[in-house]
Design a protein around this motif. Structure first.
Motif, short mmCIF file in Angstrom:
data_model
loop_
_atom_site.label_atom_id
_atom_site.label_comp_id
_atom_site.label_asym_id
_atom_site.label_seq_id
_atom_site.Cartn_x
_atom_site.Cartn_y
_atom_site.Cartn_z
N ILE A 43 1.06 -1.45 0.12
CA ILE A 43 -0.36 -0.08 -0.06
C ILE A 43 0.77 1.08 -0.12
N SER A 44 0.66 2.33 -1.10
CA SER A 44 0.81 3.62 -1.13
C SER A 44 0.50 4.77 -0.94
N ALA A 45 0.42 5.82 -0.25
CA ALA A 45 -0.26 6.64 -0.16
C ALA A 45 0.87 8.02 0.99
N ALA A 46 0.41 9.37 0.52
CA ALA A 46 1.76 10.05 0.78
C ALA A 46 3.28 10.43 0.84
N GLY A 47 3.08 8.85 -0.69
CA GLY A 47 4.92 9.69 -0.67
C GLY A 47 5.57 7.85 0.10
N ILE A 48 4.34 7.39 1.29
CA ILE A 48 4.67 6.12 2.00
C ILE A 48 4.25 4.38 1.33
N THR A 49 5.07 3.88 1.17
CA THR A 49 5.09 2.48 0.24
C THR A 49 5.42 1.53 1.71
N ASN A 51 4.49 -2.75 2.38
CA ASN A 51 4.71 -4.63 1.91
C ASN A 51 3.53 -4.84 3.15
N MET A 52 2.53 -5.92 3.05
CA MET A 52 1.65 -6.62 4.49
C MET A 52 3.19 -6.70 5.54
N GLU A 53 4.33 -7.23 4.84
CA GLU A 53 5.12 -7.83 5.73
C GLU A 53 5.68 -6.36 6.97
N ASP A 54 6.10 -5.29 6.52
CA ASP A 54 6.60 -4.19 7.50
C ASP A 54 5.45 -3.99 8.57
N LEU A 55 3.64 -3.12 7.32
CA LEU A 55 2.70 -3.68 8.31
C LEU A 55 2.23 -4.07 9.21
N LYS A 56 2.83 -5.78 9.17
CA LYS A 56 2.57 -6.57 11.00
C LYS A 56 3.43 -6.10 10.89
N ALA A 57 5.16 -5.65 10.96
CA ALA A 57 6.20 -5.71 12.00
C ALA A 57 5.81 -4.13 12.83
N THR A 58 4.58 -3.46 12.01
CA THR A 58 4.38 -2.65 12.48
C THR A 58 3.38 -1.90 13.96
N LEU A 59 2.98 -3.21 13.28
CA LEU A 59 1.29 -3.56 14.34
C LEU A 59 1.61 -4.14 15.80
N GLY A 60 2.70 -5.06 15.08
CA GLY A 60 2.94 -5.90 16.19
C GLY A 60 1.99 -7.13 16.34
N ASP A 61 1.54 -8.01 17.53
CA ASP A 61 0.95 -8.45 17.76
C ASP A 61 -0.34 -8.88 17.24
N ALA A 62 -0.99 -6.89 17.35
CA ALA A 62 -2.50 -6.86 16.76
C ALA A 62 -2.53 -6.87 15.76
N THR A 119 -1.84 -9.57 -10.34
CA THR A 119 -1.50 -8.47 -9.84
C THR A 119 -2.35 -7.12 -9.96
N LEU A 120 -3.28 -7.40 -8.95
CA LEU A 120 -4.42 -5.84 -9.44
C LEU A 120 -3.76 -5.46 -8.82
N THR A 121 -3.93 -4.09 -9.43
CA THR A 121 -3.27 -2.55 -8.96
C THR A 121 -4.75 -0.95 -8.41
N LEU A 122 -4.76 -0.84 -7.61
CA LEU A 122 -6.27 0.11 -7.73
C LEU A 122 -5.81 1.13 -6.46
N GLU A 123 -5.88 2.03 -7.09
CA GLU A 123 -5.79 3.47 -7.35
C GLU A 123 -6.69 4.15 -7.64
N ALA A 124 -6.67 5.36 -5.98
CA ALA A 124 -7.56 6.23 -6.04
C ALA A 124 -7.51 7.73 -5.04
N ASP A 125 -7.46 8.34 -5.23
CA ASP A 125 -7.24 9.08 -3.91
C ASP A 125 -5.24 9.95 -3.92
N GLY A 126 -5.09 8.95 -4.34
CA GLY A 126 -3.52 9.44 -3.98
C GLY A 126 -3.16 8.04 -3.23
N THR A 127 -4.18 7.51 -3.39
CA THR A 127 -3.61 5.84 -2.14
C THR A 127 -3.07 4.57 -3.37
N SER A 128 -2.61 3.93 -3.60
CA SER A 128 -2.27 2.75 -4.29
C SER A 128 -2.53 1.48 -3.58
N MET A 129 -2.86 0.72 -4.07
CA MET A 129 -3.55 -0.79 -2.99
C MET A 129 -3.00 -1.49 -4.31
#
Length: 133
Positions: A43-49, A51-62, A119-129
């Motif tokens: 996921i990319s938004a506001a210049g930050i990209t 990936n799912m592994e990074d997102l999961k690491a950031t959120l921890g056990d949650a 690979t399917l890419t959704l883009e809207a309002d400056g966000t890309s998934m």
């Protein structure tokens, strides 16, 4: 006698034409290779990209069982469940494959998402998934 034979022949022809025309109106069930489940990869938004592994690491056990997916059904319907981000981010609608992209329609709005190599890419309002099958 000839008139009676011609009447029967004409009647049979009309009946067959009606049967074939009704058969042509039936639901089409052509299967698209695009149908299936696509899991969020990045996921990319506001210049930050992220990936799912990074997102999961950031959120921890949650984020232990955190998944985001879009499901393209063979019946032409799709569902996108992003409720882990926000409970209101769940969508259902219809989809159609057109010229190398998927047209997703929900709540009267359509978004075209390029589809390439699963690979399917959704883009809207400056966000890309980016989702991968």
């Amino acid at each position: 006698m000839k008139k009676n034979v011609w009447s029967k022949l004409l009647c049979m022809t009309l009946v067959l034409m009606m049967v074939f025309s009704l058969a042509a109106c039936g639901k089409k069930t052509s299967k698209s290779s695009a149908a299936g489940t696509y899991n969020l990869q990045e996921i990319s938004a506001a210049g930050i990209t992220m990936n799912m592994e990074d997102l999961k690491a950031t959120l921890g056990d949650a984020a232990k069982d955190l998944t985001f997916a879009i499901v393209l059904g063979e019946d032409g319907k799709f569902s996108l469940d992003m409720t882990a981000f926000d409970p209101s981010l769940s969508l259902e609608g219809t989809w159609e494959e057109k010229d190398g992209s998927i047209a997703l329609t929900a709540d009267g709005e359509t978004i075209n998402a390029p589809l390439k190599d699963g690979t399917l890419t959704l883009e809207a309002d400056g966000t890309s998934m980016t989702f991968k099958k």
